[in-house]
Design a protein around this motif. Structure first.
Motif, PDB file in Angstrom:
ATOM      1  N   ILE A 113      42.359  43.519  41.924  1.00  0.00           N
ATOM      2  CA  ILE A 113      41.919  42.608  42.984  1.00  0.00           C
ATOM      3  C   ILE A 113      42.010  41.167  42.499  1.00  0.00           C
ATOM      4  O   ILE A 113      42.474  40.284  43.226  1.00  0.00           O
ATOM      5  CB  ILE A 113      40.500  42.968  43.462  1.00  0.00           C
ATOM      6  N   ARG A 133      44.600  44.311  57.138  1.00  0.00           N
ATOM      7  CA  ARG A 133      44.365  43.135  56.291  1.00  0.00           C
ATOM      8  C   ARG A 133      44.755  41.825  56.951  1.00  0.00           C
ATOM      9  O   ARG A 133      44.021  40.854  56.868  1.00  0.00           O
ATOM     10  CB  ARG A 133      45.073  43.298  54.951  1.00  0.00           C
ATOM     11  N   TYR A 164      39.338  44.703  48.594  1.00  0.00           N
ATOM     12  CA  TYR A 164      38.466  45.787  48.133  1.00  0.00           C
ATOM     13  C   TYR A 164      38.067  46.740  49.263  1.00  0.00           C
ATOM     14  O   TYR A 164      38.030  47.949  49.069  1.00  0.00           O
ATOM     15  CB  TYR A 164      37.224  45.212  47.456  1.00  0.00           C
ATOM     16  N   PHE A 165      37.760  46.180  50.450  1.00  0.00           N
ATOM     17  CA  PHE A 165      37.188  46.998  51.515  1.00  0.00           C
ATOM     18  C   PHE A 165      38.100  47.275  52.716  1.00  0.00           C
ATOM     19  O   PHE A 165      37.925  48.280  53.387  1.00  0.00           O
ATOM     20  CB  PHE A 165      35.906  46.341  52.054  1.00  0.00           C
ATOM     21  N   LYS A 188      46.273  49.422  43.306  1.00  0.00           N
ATOM     22  CA  LYS A 188      44.912  49.903  43.025  1.00  0.00           C
ATOM     23  C   LYS A 188      43.856  48.950  43.578  1.00  0.00           C
ATOM     24  O   LYS A 188      44.149  47.830  43.969  1.00  0.00           O
ATOM     25  CB  LYS A 188      44.727  50.088  41.517  1.00  0.00           C
ATOM     26  N   ARG A 189      42.602  49.417  43.560  1.00  0.00           N
ATOM     27  CA  ARG A 189      41.471  48.605  44.012  1.00  0.00           C
ATOM     28  C   ARG A 189      40.481  48.351  42.885  1.00  0.00           C
ATOM     29  O   ARG A 189      39.282  48.245  43.114  1.00  0.00           O
ATOM     30  CB  ARG A 189      40.756  49.286  45.186  1.00  0.00           C
ATOM     31  N   THR A 190      40.965  48.228  41.691  1.00  0.00           N
ATOM     32  CA  THR A 190      40.089  47.921  40.566  1.00  0.00           C
ATOM     33  C   THR A 190      39.808  46.421  40.548  1.00  0.00           C
ATOM     34  O   THR A 190      40.525  45.634  41.176  1.00  0.00           O
ATOM     35  CB  THR A 190      40.749  48.320  39.228  1.00  0.00           C
ATOM     36  N   ALA A 191      38.798  46.025  39.819  1.00  0.00           N
ATOM     37  CA  ALA A 191      38.457  44.597  39.732  1.00  0.00           C
ATOM     38  C   ALA A 191      39.629  43.794  39.181  1.00  0.00           C
ATOM     39  O   ALA A 191      39.931  42.699  39.673  1.00  0.00           O
ATOM     40  CB  ALA A 191      37.221  44.409  38.855  1.00  0.00           C
ATOM     41  N   THR A 204      38.613  38.834  48.272  1.00  0.00           N
ATOM     42  CA  THR A 204      37.909  39.876  47.517  1.00  0.00           C
ATOM     43  C   THR A 204      37.474  40.983  48.472  1.00  0.00           C
ATOM     44  O   THR A 204      37.693  42.169  48.217  1.00  0.00           O
ATOM     45  CB  THR A 204      36.694  39.282  46.771  1.00  0.00           C
TER      46      THR A 204
END
Length: 192
Positions: free
Chosen positions: A89, A158, A151-152, A83-86, A147
């Motif tokens: 991450i 990557r 996230y992006f 996932k890409r949740t805080a 981060t």
């Protein structure tokens, strides 16, 4: 022309992504060393009379050796923490800092030392001395970078993104690896 570029892009960042990641790790570590050698030249603390291609070549090989583990680590990280949740991450950044960072630091110093003709024990001693400074700088540069990365940046890009940021990191690694030799040159020049 555009179709040819798309074809090459799809091969480099699709089917042959691990090769691209490996070659960019090696190439960017070599570029980082080249930048550091130029800094040493400008400061007047060169360790050799001319450009040290052997030094750059050794760091290129170390970088090549680190490409596949980087590639595998990021694939694994995305599989385990998709996932890409805080929260996710943050977990990825902590995994990067506590698993990847020490692994890549030790393999850098051991690999570079062995390629310089040093013993494994001597290379290990160098790692133990230099690791605290390397790890401290690691904490400054990589959490913000990762981060953005986690996230992006899409997963296939990557390692490439990290490798671009890595040029700064690689200049620092080259400095840390060779600072003892530079200090000897500086001490000798100051004694003249």
């Amino acid at each position: 022309m555009l179709n040819q570029a798309r074809y090459v892009w799809s091969k480099l960042f699709g089917r042959y992504l691990w090769v691209t990641n490996t070659v960019t790790c090696g190439g960017l570590l070599a570029i980082g060393d080249g930048i550091q050698q130029n800094i040493e030249r400008v400061r007047g603390v060169r360790t050799t009379p001319g450009y040290d291609w052997g030094r750059t070549g050794r760091l290129f090989l170390v970088g090549l050796s680190q490409g596949p583990p980087h590639h595998i680590f990021y694939l694994w990280l995305d599989k385990v923490l998709p996932k890409r949740t805080a929260k996710v991450i943050f977990q990825k950044i902590m995994a990067d800092q506590f698993i990847a960072a020490p692994f890549f630091a030790v393999t850098f110093f051991l690999g570079a030392g062995i390629l310089e003709g040093k013993s494994l024990n001597s290379s290990w001693q160098e790692f133990k001395i230099k690791f605290p400074a390397v790890y401290a700088f690691d904490w400054l540069i990589w959490p913000p970078t990762q981060t953005i990365n986690f996230y992006f940046i899409p997963a296939p890009y990557r390692v490439l993104y990290v490798n671009v940021i890595t040029v700064i990191w690689d200049v620092f690694l080259s400095y840390m690896k060779h600072k003892d030799q530079v200090l000897k040159v500086k001490t000798i020049k100051e004694g003249d």
